[in-house]
Write a protein that holds these residues in place. Structure first.
Motif, PDB file in Angstrom:
ATOM      1  N   ARG A 268       0.824  -1.214   0.000  1.00 33.95           N
ATOM      2  CA  ARG A 268       0.000   0.000   0.000  1.00 33.95           C
ATOM      3  C   ARG A 268       0.857   1.262   0.000  1.00 33.95           C
ATOM      4  O   ARG A 268       0.702   2.128  -0.849  1.00 33.95           O
ATOM      5  CB  ARG A 268      -0.923  -0.019   1.221  1.00 33.95           C
ATOM      6  CG  ARG A 268      -1.838   1.189   1.374  1.00 33.95           C
ATOM      7  CD  ARG A 268      -2.681   1.078   2.636  1.00 33.95           C
ATOM      8  NE  ARG A 268      -3.527   2.246   2.864  1.00 33.95           N
ATOM      9  CZ  ARG A 268      -4.764   2.383   2.411  1.00 33.95           C
ATOM     10  NH1 ARG A 268      -5.290   1.406   1.681  1.00 33.95           N
ATOM     11  NH2 ARG A 268      -5.472   3.467   2.667  1.00 33.95           N
ATOM     12  N   GLU A 284      -0.798  -4.269   2.903  1.00 36.99           N
ATOM     13  CA  GLU A 284      -2.144  -4.096   3.449  1.00 36.99           C
ATOM     14  C   GLU A 284      -2.868  -5.420   3.672  1.00 36.99           C
ATOM     15  O   GLU A 284      -3.507  -5.621   4.710  1.00 36.99           O
ATOM     16  CB  GLU A 284      -2.958  -3.226   2.488  1.00 36.99           C
ATOM     17  CG  GLU A 284      -4.420  -3.102   2.848  1.00 36.99           C
ATOM     18  CD  GLU A 284      -5.200  -2.260   1.860  1.00 36.99           C
ATOM     19  OE1 GLU A 284      -6.408  -2.514   1.705  1.00 36.99           O
ATOM     20  OE2 GLU A 284      -4.617  -1.348   1.247  1.00 36.99           O
ATOM     21  N   THR A 336      -7.091  -5.147   7.582  1.00 35.16           N
ATOM     22  CA  THR A 336      -6.260  -4.600   6.505  1.00 35.16           C
ATOM     23  C   THR A 336      -5.495  -3.421   7.088  1.00 35.16           C
ATOM     24  O   THR A 336      -5.999  -2.724   7.967  1.00 35.16           O
ATOM     25  CB  THR A 336      -7.088  -4.114   5.295  1.00 35.16           C
ATOM     26  OG1 THR A 336      -7.983  -3.080   5.717  1.00 35.16           O
ATOM     27  CG2 THR A 336      -7.852  -5.264   4.655  1.00 35.16           C
ATOM     28  N   CYS A 337      -4.296  -3.206   6.603  1.00 32.08           N
ATOM     29  CA  CYS A 337      -3.469  -2.114   7.126  1.00 32.08           C
ATOM     30  C   CYS A 337      -3.753  -0.817   6.387  1.00 32.08           C
ATOM     31  O   CYS A 337      -4.125  -0.818   5.209  1.00 32.08           O
ATOM     32  CB  CYS A 337      -1.986  -2.468   7.026  1.00 32.08           C
ATOM     33  SG  CYS A 337      -1.489  -3.803   8.132  1.00 32.08           S
TER      34      CYS A 337
END
Length: 493
Positions: A268, A284, A336-337
């Motif tokens: 990401r 992510e 999710t990051c």
């Protein structure tokens, strides 16, 4: 040729953006009303045209401006924009002018790059100009070293553009070039029928990775001539040679964003360390940070290669570590990051977890043989749901989280010694916050320390000469505990 050499990192205040130091600029004075720091928060105003599915409240106004008290971290709302701008989801403040750039997010229509003038006294944002981003779901903006071009990423169709910046007014002008990793191929996913990109099970991952999805673009912090673009769909970091004069990007190979045998990484964002030749990529989908060494020798070779040989350029980044951002027993498909940030002091790396609803804090090792590698400090709850973004204040001791799905921004005290985040009790209602921008208004009469930019050869010589403490660069990589105070370019948000 006179090289531009920044002040040593220790002389830069904590939390201070190194952009002006690295670009050879300093303030010539303090403008009226600049005693307080501004925090600008952007919001989602429309949900039906997003790739993901926010669960908060659609905002009626898109940008909120606060002032922050550095003594206790409290904030006061100063202004709410009256201009109707849909879904601004990323912001970048100009290092010399009181201009804020935002870009709009929509999978159904081209993004807009909006230039705002910031009033230092009132925090009012006045719309100056708007430009078509040339692609959909625009998600990232980067100014080059001379502030002559803006590099722009469109997430949905994965295009990466270079746009001119008006030299007088500072607004973003028309596109000078556009790179399409799809090479004109029609995307498999449809903007009107697609999986919710907030989900992270196997079926969601498969659809999200059926097409390229560029998610960010930064320039290397040594030469400012190599662009890195995390491609969430393809699990790679694309590298390009950037030509600021021509306003172009030339593809120069790809680097896998994690271990070769691992699938569904989803890179990401990428951030460089302020002093070490290291960078950090947040994957992510995998909820992992990948740590890379920056290979100075390979970078020199890439910059010196002929155009026809660039596709075969060696990777400039070398993977040295991967570390998880959530507890081992927490299911990865539930998270999710979001953002990754390197604290300006260089001692900590932070990541937001959307699903686990936490900030993961990692300590940066400075001793050999693990210089630049990470160890976990802990996970700290964000006091809200889905922390899409977070930001430090200018001092580096206050951290603001944008809790997208609970309509809240929250302030934490950051312990500079041990990396702990302590809840202050300060929270503010903002509908669907998606980005927090630290704005430090400045006098626009700026003293240029040098109009010259170091050549690649000069920058390389400085890299060799300025390794202190007996350290040496072997093969372009740092092989001692010394830091490398090279000419740097800040890419941080």
């Amino acid at each position: 040729l006179k090289a531009i050499v920044p002040d040593p990192p220790a002389q830069v205040p904590l939390g201070f953006s190194s952009t002006m130091a690295s670009q050879g600029f300093r303030h010539s004075g303090v403008a009226a009303g600049m005693g307080k720091q501004l925090i600008v928060v952007s919001c989602y105003t429309r949900f039906d045209n997003l790739a993901h599915g926010p669960r908060g409240t659609e905002a009626k106004r898109s940008l909120y401006t606060y002032s922050m008290d550095p003594a206790d971290g409290q904030m006061v709302l100063l202004a709410i924009t009256q201009d109707e701008v849909m879904n601004p989801a990323f912001s970048r403040f100009h290092p010399r002018k009181n201009l804020l750039y935002t870009c709009t997010e929509s999978v159904a229509e081209n993004g807009q790059i909006v230039t705002w003038r910031v009033c230092p006294e009132t925090g009012r944002l006045s719309k100056l100009a708007s430009s078509d981003a040339g692609g959909t779901s625009t998600c990232y903006l980067t100014l080059d070293r001379a502030c002559e071009n803006m590099l722009v990423v469109n997430y949905w169709d994965a295009t990466i553009g270079v746009f001119g910046v008006d030299p007088k007014q500072g607004h973003v002008d028309t596109a000078r070039s556009m790179f399409d990793p799809n090479n004109g191929r029609r995307m498999k996913a449809r903007h009107d029928k697609h999986v919710n990109h907030s989900q992270n099970d196997h079926s969601a991952q498969a659809e999200r990775q059926a097409d390229p999805h560029s998610h960010a673009v930064i320039l290397d912090s040594y030469f400012g001539r190599i662009a890195f673009v995390p491609d969430l769909g393809m699990d790679v970091i694309r590298q390009f040679r950037y030509d600021p004069e021509a306003g172009s990007l030339t593809a120069a190979g790809m680097i896998r964003s994690g271990p070769a045998d691992q699938k569904a990484l989803g890179p990401r964002y990428i951030e460089f360390h302020p002093t070490l030749p290291m960078c950090y990529v947040i994957n992510e989908l995998a909820s992992e940070v990948s740590v890379f060494e920056f290979d100075l020798h390979a970078a020199q070779q890439l910059l010196g290669s002929s155009t026809e040989n660039l596709q075969h350029a060696a990777p400039v980044l070398r993977l040295v570590q991967t570390i998880r951002t959530i507890p081992d027993a927490f299911p990865g498909k539930l998270n999710t990051c979001g953002r990754i940030a390197v604290h300006s002091a260089g001692n900590f790396v932070l990541v937001s977890n959307r699903g686990h609803d936490s900030i993961a804090v990692f300590r940066v090792q400075h001793a050999l043989p693990r210089a630049g590698m990470l160890t976990m400090v802990g996970n700290f709850h964000t006091r809200g749901a889905t922390p899409r973004h977070f930001q430090f204040d200018a001092s580096g001791q206050w951290l603001i989280t944008a809790n997208q799905d609970s309509d809240r921004i929250c302030v934490f005290r950051f312990n500079l010694a041990n990396g702990r985040l302590d809840w202050t009790g300060h929270e503010y209602r903002v509908p669907s916050p998606n980005f927090v921008c630290n704005v430090q208004p400045h006098a626009e009469e700026v003293v240029e320390l040098s109009d010259e930019r170091p050549s690649d050869a000069v920058a390389a010589d400085l890299a060799t000469q300025q390794v202190g403490g007996g350290g040496v660069l072997q093969g372009g990589l740092l092989r001692s505990g010394a830091t490398v105070p090279l000419p740097r370019i800040n890419s941080r948000l």
